[in-house]
Enzyme design. Structure first.
Site, PDB file in Angstrom:
ATOM      1  N   GLY A 162     -24.234   7.867  64.802  1.00  0.00           N
ATOM      2  CA  GLY A 162     -25.264   6.975  64.270  1.00  0.00           C
ATOM      3  C   GLY A 162     -25.198   5.572  64.857  1.00  0.00           C
ATOM      4  O   GLY A 162     -26.222   4.922  65.055  1.00  0.00           O
ATOM      5  N   GLY A 191     -25.248  13.432  61.310  1.00  0.00           N
ATOM      6  CA  GLY A 191     -23.955  13.659  61.965  1.00  0.00           C
ATOM      7  C   GLY A 191     -22.998  12.544  61.625  1.00  0.00           C
ATOM      8  O   GLY A 191     -23.131  11.882  60.589  1.00  0.00           O
ATOM      9  N   SER A 192     -22.058  12.316  62.515  1.00  0.00           N
ATOM     10  CA  SER A 192     -21.006  11.349  62.239  1.00  0.00           C
ATOM     11  C   SER A 192     -21.525   9.905  62.330  1.00  0.00           C
ATOM     12  O   SER A 192     -22.526   9.628  62.996  1.00  0.00           O
ATOM     13  CB  SER A 192     -19.880  11.532  63.259  1.00  0.00           C
ATOM     14  OG  SER A 192     -20.404  11.374  64.560  1.00  0.00           O
ATOM     15  N   CYS A 202     -20.999  16.904  54.169  1.00  0.00           N
ATOM     16  CA  CYS A 202     -21.077  15.447  54.134  1.00  0.00           C
ATOM     17  C   CYS A 202     -20.795  14.954  52.722  1.00  0.00           C
ATOM     18  O   CYS A 202     -20.297  13.845  52.527  1.00  0.00           O
ATOM     19  CB  CYS A 202     -22.444  14.975  54.605  1.00  0.00           C
ATOM     20  SG  CYS A 202     -23.783  15.831  53.790  1.00  0.00           S
ATOM     21  N   GLU A 231     -28.531  10.054  58.618  1.00  0.00           N
ATOM     22  CA  GLU A 231     -27.778  10.749  57.555  1.00  0.00           C
ATOM     23  C   GLU A 231     -26.378  10.969  58.106  1.00  0.00           C
ATOM     24  O   GLU A 231     -26.109  11.956  58.789  1.00  0.00           O
ATOM     25  CB  GLU A 231     -28.441  12.104  57.239  1.00  0.00           C
ATOM     26  CG  GLU A 231     -29.858  11.990  56.710  1.00  0.00           C
ATOM     27  CD  GLU A 231     -29.931  11.643  55.227  1.00  0.00           C
ATOM     28  OE1 GLU A 231     -28.898  11.652  54.541  1.00  0.00           O
ATOM     29  OE2 GLU A 231     -31.046  11.355  54.756  1.00  0.00           O
TER      30      GLU A 231
END
Ligand code: NAD
Length: 497
Positions: free
Chosen positions: A236, A231-232, A287, A253
């Site tokens: 993270g 995700g963003s 992404c 990721e």
């Protein structure tokens, strides 16, 4: 096909779609397509208990037999490819071709994981002591928590789940709150495989539905040794330290800000195709979407002209319609952040072409992908805006282009279009791209399953899918065995008693 036909073809029924508090709207037209029941922190605790019990059994099943479960899952996915691909389109707004591609990626990782299940190998190491052997073995880790993003609602889960399962782990999956329906459908597909397999314990896969609070219940638990979170970067930053605090492991990721360098020797027609696919595919919501184009001054005008002409012809519309190449943004918030980024780009000296809302399907947020010609790499260019905005920058020397490419906080994917071997090899060398993925004469998106996927810096450092990514789902053990009649100590230490 109507929305309800798509939902029922994916095996979703009234029990899945009604009575819950999580309202799911299709980005295609804003229609309400589900009211899904969510899980509480206590539910997640219970799931973790179930997953732990299942792990106690599953870790003892021989790995190739665990691979058989994933082989069957892959078979069921093949049967369900069209239905699940359509559901991905309906719920995430990807064009149907990309929905199908996503399911194919699930199938591919299952194939890879089946092979991997017979190759969970370690090393043998020379011991310095006579009559001793050393080796390295890999053991299952435990309960794996998979937190996934809306834009790859099923493939990223499968990358994790297929490997985690053959490695002997059990999984709790928390999909994005924007795409719970695809997760429920995948769970049903998996249950078919599990029924055919016969004796897998209950709890090899569980799905926890909800928002950040449900994710937090997973990240906080010391009984979940591995959290794989996609995700963003904002997410993270919360998840990483939280798991580290309890000495758990993470695969992060996170966001990307991917660039392409186009050199004077590049095949410009191929570059245009690669740019358009990677910048406007999935409506700029990958992404790995191309966000920055770094073009040599000698070919800049020619390339930008070709691009503007290609952008002008893009078919924008319902992702369920054949021939459409650009579907909707996921929601109004995504549209608003795109418009805000374009406004900011203008204040930073950018010249914007496109970016306006397109009246394609009522209720959906459709936009014309934007090309923004910038004088330099200003603040907005260094920020990942999850929308189809392509910033164009100009360079004179390769060193300058590489410096621009690397001068962003993210480090996921990158590429160069050039037919000059000195340039391409420099780009791939230590003097070149600082990203986890660096390509030559192809775009930054659309990775294959065989390579390790992930990126550096604010992208989080995690690696998933191929190569040795399976290591992250196991714990390493170093073994020293003494088969001699003596007890020599390492480093020749004398300790006589
Ligand atoms: P997001 O960060 O809003 O949400 C991702 C997931 O994290 C969701 O399931 C969400 O519920 C969960 N989450 C949010 N806050 C949390 C918290 N505090 N604790 C635990 N879980 C939490 O991202 P999104 O909008 O769904 O996806 C877009 C972003 O994902 C982009 O930045 C994109 O680049 C990134 N992405 C990265 C990759 C990759 O492989 N690097 C792949 C896909 C998407």
């Amino acid at each position: 096909m109507s929305h309800s036909e798509i939902l029922s073809a994916a095996m979703l029924d009234a029990a899945d779609l009604t009575g819950g508090s999580l309202k799911v709207h299709s980005p295609v037209d804003g229609a309400l397509i589900g009211e899904v029941a969510t899980h509480s922190g206590a539910d997640v605790e219970k799931m973790i208990g179930t997953a732990k019990s299942a792990f106690a059994e599953w870790k003892l099943v021989p790995a190739p037999r665990r691979g058989e479960l994933i082989r069957l899952f892959g078979e069921e996915l093949r049967n369900a490819k069209e239905a699940l691909g359509k559901l991905v389109s309906l719920e995430a707004g990807k064009i149907f071709q990309e929905g199908l591609g996503e399911v194919q990626e699930m199938i591919d990782i299952c194939d890879l994981a089946v092979g991997q299940s017979r190759q969970l190998f370690g090393l043998t190491i020379a011991s310095e002591r006579p009559g001793h052997s050393m080796r390295e073995t890999w053991h299952p880790l435990g309960v794996t928590g998979v937190i996934s993003a809306f834009n790859f609602p099923v493939a990223v889960f499968a990358w994790n789940f297929a490997l985690a399962t053959v490695c002997g782990n059990t999984t709790i999956w928390k999909p994005s709150e924007k795409t719970p329906l695809t997760a429920l459908a995948v769970k049903k597909i998996f249950e078919r495989a599990s029924a055919r397999f016969g004796d897998a314990p209950d709890g090899v896969l569980q799905v926890a539905i909800g928002g950040a609070d449900v994710g937090e219940a997973l990240t906080a638990s010391k009984d979940v040794p591995l959290i794989s979170a996609t995700g963003s970067t904002r997410m993270g930053r919360i998840v990483g330290p939280k798991v580290a605090e309890r000495f758990g492991k993470t695969i992060l990721e996170l966001g990307g800000n991917n660039a392409m360098i186009v050199a004077p020797s590049a095949d410009l027609d191929n570059a245009v195709r690669a740019i358009v696919f990677s910048a406007v595919g999935t409506c700029g919501q990958r992404c790995t979407s191309l966000r920055r184009l770094i073009v040599h001054e000698d070919v800049r005008d020619q390339l930008v002209e070709k691009l503007k002409s290609a952008y002008g012809r893009l078919p924008i519309g319902s992702p369920l319609e054949q021939g459409v190449l650009v579907g909707p943004l996921i929601d109004k918030a995504a549209y608003d952040s795109m418009q805000a980024a374009l406004e900011k780009a203008k204040t930073e000296g950018g010249r914007v072409t496109g970016g306006e809302r397109v009246d394609a399907v009522e209720g959906g947020y459709y936009v014309r992908p934007a090309i923004v010609e910038m004088a330099g790499q200003s603040a907005i260019v260094k920020h990942e805006t999850f929308a189809p905005i392509l910033y164009v920058l100009t360079y004179k020397t390769l060193e300058e282009a590489i410096a621009l490419q690397n001068d962003v906080p993210q480090g996921l994917s990158s590429c160069i279009f050039s037919t000059d071997m000195r340039e391409t090899e420099t780009f791939l060398s230590a003097a070149g791209s600082d990203c986890g993925i660096a390509n030559v004469n192809i775009g930054p998106s659309g990775a294959e399953i065989g390579g390790a996927f992930g990126g550096e810096k604010e992208t989080g450092g995690g690696r998933e899918s191929g190569s040795d990514a399976w290591n992250a789902y196991m714990r390493r053990q170093t073994n020293t065995v003494n088969y001699s009649r003596a007890l020599p100590l390492a480093q020749g230490i004398r300790f006589d008693i």
